[in-house]
Design an enzyme around this catalytic site. Sequence first.
Site, PDB file in Angstrom:
ATOM      1  N   GLU A   1       0.834  -1.212   0.000  1.00  0.00           N
ATOM      2  CA  GLU A   1       0.000   0.000   0.000  1.00  0.00           C
ATOM      3  C   GLU A   1       0.867   1.261   0.000  1.00  0.00           C
ATOM      4  O   GLU A   1       0.702   2.130   0.858  1.00  0.00           O
ATOM      5  CB  GLU A   1      -0.912   0.017   1.221  1.00  0.00           C
ATOM      6  CG  GLU A   1      -2.012  -1.008   1.171  1.00  0.00           C
ATOM      7  CD  GLU A   1      -3.062  -0.795   2.279  1.00  0.00           C
ATOM      8  OE1 GLU A   1      -2.776  -0.072   3.244  1.00  0.00           O
ATOM      9  OE2 GLU A   1      -4.153  -1.372   2.163  1.00  0.00           O
TER      10      GLU A   1
ATOM     11  N   GLU B   1      -6.778  -7.573   0.075  1.00  0.00           N
ATOM     12  CA  GLU B   1      -7.125  -7.539   1.501  1.00  0.00           C
ATOM     13  C   GLU B   1      -8.585  -7.152   1.592  1.00  0.00           C
ATOM     14  O   GLU B   1      -8.950  -5.997   1.357  1.00  0.00           O
ATOM     15  CB  GLU B   1      -6.295  -6.509   2.273  1.00  0.00           C
ATOM     16  CG  GLU B   1      -4.874  -6.919   2.514  1.00  0.00           C
ATOM     17  CD  GLU B   1      -4.123  -5.897   3.373  1.00  0.00           C
ATOM     18  OE1 GLU B   1      -4.760  -5.192   4.180  1.00  0.00           O
ATOM     19  OE2 GLU B   1      -2.900  -5.807   3.200  1.00  0.00           O
TER      20      GLU B   1
HETATM   21  C1  GLA Z   1      -3.943  -2.306   5.292  1.00  0.00           C
HETATM   22  C2  GLA Z   1      -2.599  -2.971   5.437  1.00  0.00           C
HETATM   23  C3  GLA Z   1      -2.650  -4.163   6.361  1.00  0.00           C
HETATM   24  C4  GLA Z   1      -3.433  -3.842   7.616  1.00  0.00           C
HETATM   25  C5  GLA Z   1      -4.820  -3.369   7.228  1.00  0.00           C
HETATM   26  C6  GLA Z   1      -5.701  -2.993   8.396  1.00  0.00           C
HETATM   27  O1  GLA Z   1      -4.684  -2.887   4.352  1.00  0.00           O
HETATM   28  O2  GLA Z   1      -2.073  -3.352   4.200  1.00  0.00           O
HETATM   29  O3  GLA Z   1      -1.345  -4.531   6.675  1.00  0.00           O
HETATM   30  O4  GLA Z   1      -2.766  -2.851   8.309  1.00  0.00           O
HETATM   31  O5  GLA Z   1      -4.715  -2.208   6.457  1.00  0.00           O
HETATM   32  O6  GLA Z   1      -5.842  -4.025   9.262  1.00  0.00           O
END
Ligand code: GLA
Length: 765
Positions: A183, A260
């Site tokens: 991210e 995710e």
């Molecule tokens: C993002 C991150 C994860 C985690 C989620 C929230 O998507 O990539 O590592 O921190 O947020 O749980």
Amino acid sequence: MKTRDIAVALAIVAAAAACPGAAVASGRFEAGKGQFTLDGKPFTIKAAELHYPRIPRPYWEQRIQMCKALGMNTICLYVFWNAHESEPGKFDFTGQNDLREFVKLCQKNGMKVILRPGPYVCAEWEMGGLPWWLLKDKDIRLREGDPRFLQAVDRFEKEVAAQVGDLTVDKGGPILMVQVENEYGSYGTDKPYVSAIRDMLRKYWGKQTVMFQCDWASNFLNNGLDDLIWTMNFGTGTDIDSQFAELRKARPDSPLMCSEYWSGWFDKWGANHETRPAEAMTAGIDEMLSKGISFSLYMTHGGTNWGHWAGANSPGYAPDVTSYDYDAPINEAGRPTPKYYMLRDVLSRYAEEELPGVPDTIPSAAIPAFALTEAAPLMQNMPDAIVTDRPMPMEELGQGFGSALYRTLIPEEGADSLITEGVHDFAIVSVNGRKAGTIDRRIGQTSLALPATQKGDTLDIFVEATGRINFGRAIKDYKGLTGDVTLSKGGRRIEPQQWETYLYPDDKALFDTYGYMPVTGPDYPAGVYRGTFIVPEEAAGADTFLDFSTWGKGLVYVNGHALGRIWNIGPQQTLYTPGCWLKAGENEISVLDVLGPREPRVQGLAAPILDRVTAGSEDTELDGVPQDAVMAAEYILKYGNGWSELELPEGAKGRYLYIEILSGNSLEESSVAEIHLRDSKGERVGREQWKSLGSDSSNTAENHGVTKAFDQQESTYWESAPGHDYPHLIAVDLGRVTDASAVELLPRTESGAPGSPTHVRIYLR
Ligand code: GLA
């Protein structure tokens, strides 16, 4: 572009893999037209996110089998750099850290693997997985093209590939693909840096390994590299088609994957327990599968942030609790929840074969209350002092985790208050050994009134570090006293010139060398408490949840295992204590309590308490926009998903921002997912210093306080409390007077943007 380039590249790779003489080619995973393929056949990834260091090793296989029985075909996992390289160049891939064994267990159980080796991972894990020792170099630039950072990353990625690089599908292993960074769009725009990480991974994983990068629908194009697959991250309830709309435009032929899909959410100290509805979560999975969209369910089983590994969220400072239950389908102790069975029903409809039966789970048992009978007060077990002319952060003194006591003498003038922005993260202040109060970074405290003092009195600031920030620009999070400390007397400021620092690392072996004495009471000082407890024969092997609700703040160790942090403010009151780390008969326990317990007693419960907050984090209730605030603009907005940019007239500025909402698309609750402010140059203003100033009402019972509108998470939101009418108001302290050229507003990301504002006025003060 470019989708075609990928397809061509992958076709070449596939051809190479099929070549006689190449490494044994036993599997072929590709990003085909609109879908992934495995050995030429369409393959929808149904991945369960699990993190091996968060699960007791003896339970790894049970958790993997739970995921398989749920209907998943893949395990998606992060590799936490800081867990593997505690000192530069000293690697540990054994025991809880045995990545290779975990990947092999996945394969043994017929599961594919997606590997996410960072280097940064976020994950509510200390410093987003980066090792604290990087901070010894004060001006290091993290997650940027700084050679010092890149060299350290290179050493780590080389080691990861040495551990599992031979376990990719094309070599007969289970690893389908590898993620590049994590991210990055929520951190910045820096394609050269992301490319450097990609090149490093290519160097160690070879050209044939499929690689991808994950981001949000709103920012993935900022850092998207042409030769990587792009996947989206979003949470339960989100409007799924709109999440893929931009990707479909940019790469019409790309396979779609939500890398995710958040099943629940993480908890922070002092805030309510987070949950997400099972119906909405399973409906999202159903929708994705009906459209052939691959997914990874983050988390399918969250596990536990053992020891000091929990991170902290930012803006502001919101340390995460020890449990990473995440309201996931498989709970922290590895048991199926109602969400699990609902999801299993959905996944069974998309399964090629009948799903295996749900494996046995580990039973749980209560343990009768017991007392910790010996204590080693911290003030009677002081290490040697380090003398300096200013307070120094722990990292500069060579300590990564734990606490530090900073001592100075009250100067000639005396002092009536202590002012410092630098407490990271929680300080207990005393004068001549008598407690004067605490300073808690989490709630933005930066000063403390002192009792009457005179020259030569001893001022102690005992600073305990909780997790380093794991999200956003603030990950460079030094611990201890990290800034100037000023004393004030009648408004006159004085800076002490000499400090003694005493280090208390998080080190159980050191605690064992302390001098212990029998616990007496009725007062219980800050210290390490220890004792034993009996697990009855009939409870042997069962998990328990040790209840620390009569304790203050600190860390717990059982039979040499660091169970994690405790803090009486909640919401978490019990620590998951796995049966595999207990034995029938006598077991040892040590508790470091930096506040001192109310009662040094513990009991084991058969079920956890994860939702009892004892110190609130409510938003201040505001009566309306203050008289002296200036209205900068008024807008009528169209409702719907996506950002709106509200321009402000030239010269608009202020330290406090008020957004008054006069109407919205819902008659009841109003909500805002994110706010950004642009400065006079049109750049987004950093939100690290932002704080909630309050609201007309906030639904804090369901964790929708004002900070959710600037927590950098598009899936969380501020919401007015039920039963409150328009106008609604949210107010933010920007931390400093700021020139503002525009306010950006993002409504909720669910379909139809529920609660989105339609008539707003912006004020600055
Ligand atoms: C993002 C991150 C994860 C985690 C989620 C929230 O998507 O990539 O590592 O921190 O947020 O749980």
